[in-house]
Design a protein around this motif. Structure first.
Motif, mmCIF file in Angstrom:
data_model
loop_
_atom_site.group_PDB
_atom_site.id
_atom_site.type_symbol
_atom_site.label_atom_id
_atom_site.label_comp_id
_atom_site.label_asym_id
_atom_site.label_seq_id
_atom_site.Cartn_x
_atom_site.Cartn_y
_atom_site.Cartn_z
ATOM 1 N N PRO A 52 -22.173 -12.267 8.362
ATOM 2 C CA PRO A 52 -23.117 -11.540 7.494
ATOM 3 C C PRO A 52 -22.735 -11.614 6.010
ATOM 4 N N ASP A 53 -21.445 -11.401 5.699
ATOM 5 C CA ASP A 53 -21.008 -11.480 4.304
ATOM 6 C C ASP A 53 -21.155 -12.896 3.757
ATOM 7 N N ILE A 97 -27.124 -35.475 6.448
ATOM 8 C CA ILE A 97 -26.479 -34.174 6.273
ATOM 9 C C ILE A 97 -25.384 -34.292 5.219
ATOM 10 N N ALA A 98 -25.309 -33.299 4.338
ATOM 11 C CA ALA A 98 -24.184 -33.128 3.422
ATOM 12 C C ALA A 98 -23.473 -31.856 3.859
ATOM 13 N N VAL A 99 -22.177 -31.967 4.158
ATOM 14 C CA VAL A 99 -21.412 -30.870 4.737
ATOM 15 C C VAL A 99 -20.460 -30.306 3.685
ATOM 16 N N PHE A 100 -20.525 -28.996 3.487
ATOM 17 C CA PHE A 100 -19.718 -28.330 2.460
ATOM 18 C C PHE A 100 -18.845 -27.238 3.059
ATOM 19 N N ASP A 101 -17.566 -27.293 2.709
ATOM 20 C CA ASP A 101 -16.634 -26.210 2.959
ATOM 21 C C ASP A 101 -16.997 -25.064 2.011
ATOM 22 N N LEU A 102 -16.467 -23.874 2.265
ATOM 23 C CA LEU A 102 -16.735 -22.733 1.391
ATOM 24 C C LEU A 102 -15.543 -22.365 0.510
ATOM 25 N N ASP A 103 -14.454 -21.931 1.133
ATOM 26 C CA ASP A 103 -13.326 -21.385 0.378
ATOM 27 C C ASP A 103 -12.643 -22.459 -0.468
ATOM 28 N N ASN A 104 -12.621 -22.220 -1.759
ATOM 29 C CA ASN A 104 -12.054 -23.105 -2.783
ATOM 30 C C ASN A 104 -12.799 -24.429 -2.914
ATOM 31 N N THR A 105 -13.990 -24.499 -2.349
ATOM 32 C CA THR A 105 -14.903 -25.611 -2.567
ATOM 33 C C THR A 105 -16.145 -25.071 -3.273
ATOM 34 N N LEU A 106 -16.715 -24.005 -2.730
ATOM 35 C CA LEU A 106 -17.859 -23.328 -3.348
ATOM 36 C C LEU A 106 -17.490 -21.934 -3.848
ATOM 37 N N ALA A 107 -16.555 -21.279 -3.170
ATOM 38 C CA ALA A 107 -16.166 -19.898 -3.469
ATOM 39 C C ALA A 107 -14.711 -19.863 -3.924
ATOM 40 N N ASP A 108 -14.473 -19.268 -5.069
ATOM 41 C CA ASP A 108 -13.123 -19.179 -5.621
ATOM 42 C C ASP A 108 -12.387 -18.002 -4.977
ATOM 43 N N THR A 109 -11.366 -18.318 -4.187
ATOM 44 C CA THR A 109 -10.640 -17.292 -3.437
ATOM 45 C C THR A 109 -9.399 -16.776 -4.158
ATOM 46 N N ALA A 110 -9.168 -17.202 -5.384
ATOM 47 C CA ALA A 110 -7.919 -16.858 -6.081
ATOM 48 C C ALA A 110 -7.674 -15.350 -6.101
ATOM 49 N N PRO A 112 -16.892 -11.283 -0.226
ATOM 50 C CA PRO A 112 -18.175 -11.139 -0.922
ATOM 51 C C PRO A 112 -18.043 -11.123 -2.452
ATOM 52 N N ASN A 113 -16.836 -10.864 -2.956
ATOM 53 C CA ASN A 113 -16.612 -10.824 -4.405
ATOM 54 C C ASN A 113 -16.120 -12.148 -4.970
ATOM 55 N N ASP A 114 -16.097 -13.200 -4.162
ATOM 56 C CA ASP A 114 -15.653 -14.504 -4.649
ATOM 57 C C ASP A 114 -16.589 -15.004 -5.743
ATOM 58 N N PRO A 115 -16.036 -15.415 -6.885
ATOM 59 C CA PRO A 115 -16.882 -16.063 -7.885
ATOM 60 C C PRO A 115 -17.277 -17.458 -7.398
ATOM 61 N N PRO A 116 -18.478 -17.894 -7.726
ATOM 62 C CA PRO A 116 -18.863 -19.256 -7.363
ATOM 63 C C PRO A 116 -18.097 -20.271 -8.221
ATOM 64 N N ILE A 117 -17.866 -21.439 -7.669
ATOM 65 C CA ILE A 117 -17.208 -22.522 -8.387
ATOM 66 C C ILE A 117 -18.313 -23.465 -8.891
ATOM 67 N N PRO A 118 -18.508 -23.541 -10.211
ATOM 68 C CA PRO A 118 -19.648 -24.300 -10.746
ATOM 69 C C PRO A 118 -19.724 -25.749 -10.261
#
Length: 163
Positions: free
Chosen positions: A76-77, A9-22, A43-49
């Protein structure tokens, strides 16, 4: 006992790891924090490349699992956002709506539960306290330092137990 017949398993956080919350952190800088607005803007978070690329690379060898401090009401979001980014399907672990424990406690609890039956290859997270506790517990960690640190988000994770 871990099941070695299954992929690690590879475990990923979302906020400020995959999704830019700035763009939505301003809601946490208010007193009191506007949690409804903060999560409504997710839902409007830009992805972090860098994070997205690491998920896609990890998915070649691992089952991807998402581990977030977002409350269950955001499911859901969150699922729609993951799909919109073209990310692999994976279990999404979220905190109960009424759970206000620090992120490092809730996330480590879930990591340990996952590790009872599966090999956890890596945790990728931006929260330094989560990373430190996971490393102390024997997990391999990649620190997601690809966004600017946010004092408001850190307080939300560790003091208010909200994300």
């Amino acid at each position: 006992m871990t099941d070695s017949s299954k992929r690690p398993i590879a475990v990923f956080d979302l906020d400020n790891t995959l999704a830019d919350t700035a763009h939505r952190q301003r809601f946490l800088e208010r007193k009191p924090s506007d949690w409804d607005a903060f999560f409504a803007a997710a839902p409007n978070d830009p992805p972090i490349p860098e994070g997205i690329a690491l998920v896609l690379e990890s998915a070649k060898e691992c089952e991807v699992v998402y581990l977030t401090g977002r409350p269950e009401r955001c499911r859901p979001d969150t699922l729609a956002w993951l799909t919109a980014q073209g990310l692999p399907d994976g279990r999404v672990h979220m905190r109960r709506n009424d759970d206000r424990r620090p992120a490092r406690r809730t996330k480590l609890e879930i990591l340990r539960r996952l590790a009872r039956t599966r090999d956890v290859r890596v945790l990728v997270d931006d929260d330094e306290l989560v990373c430190e506790d996971a490393e102390r517990a024997g997990f391999t960690v990649v620190r997601a330092h690809w966004t600017a640190p946010s004092a408001a988000l850190e307080a939300a994770q560790e003091v208010e137990g909200r994300t």
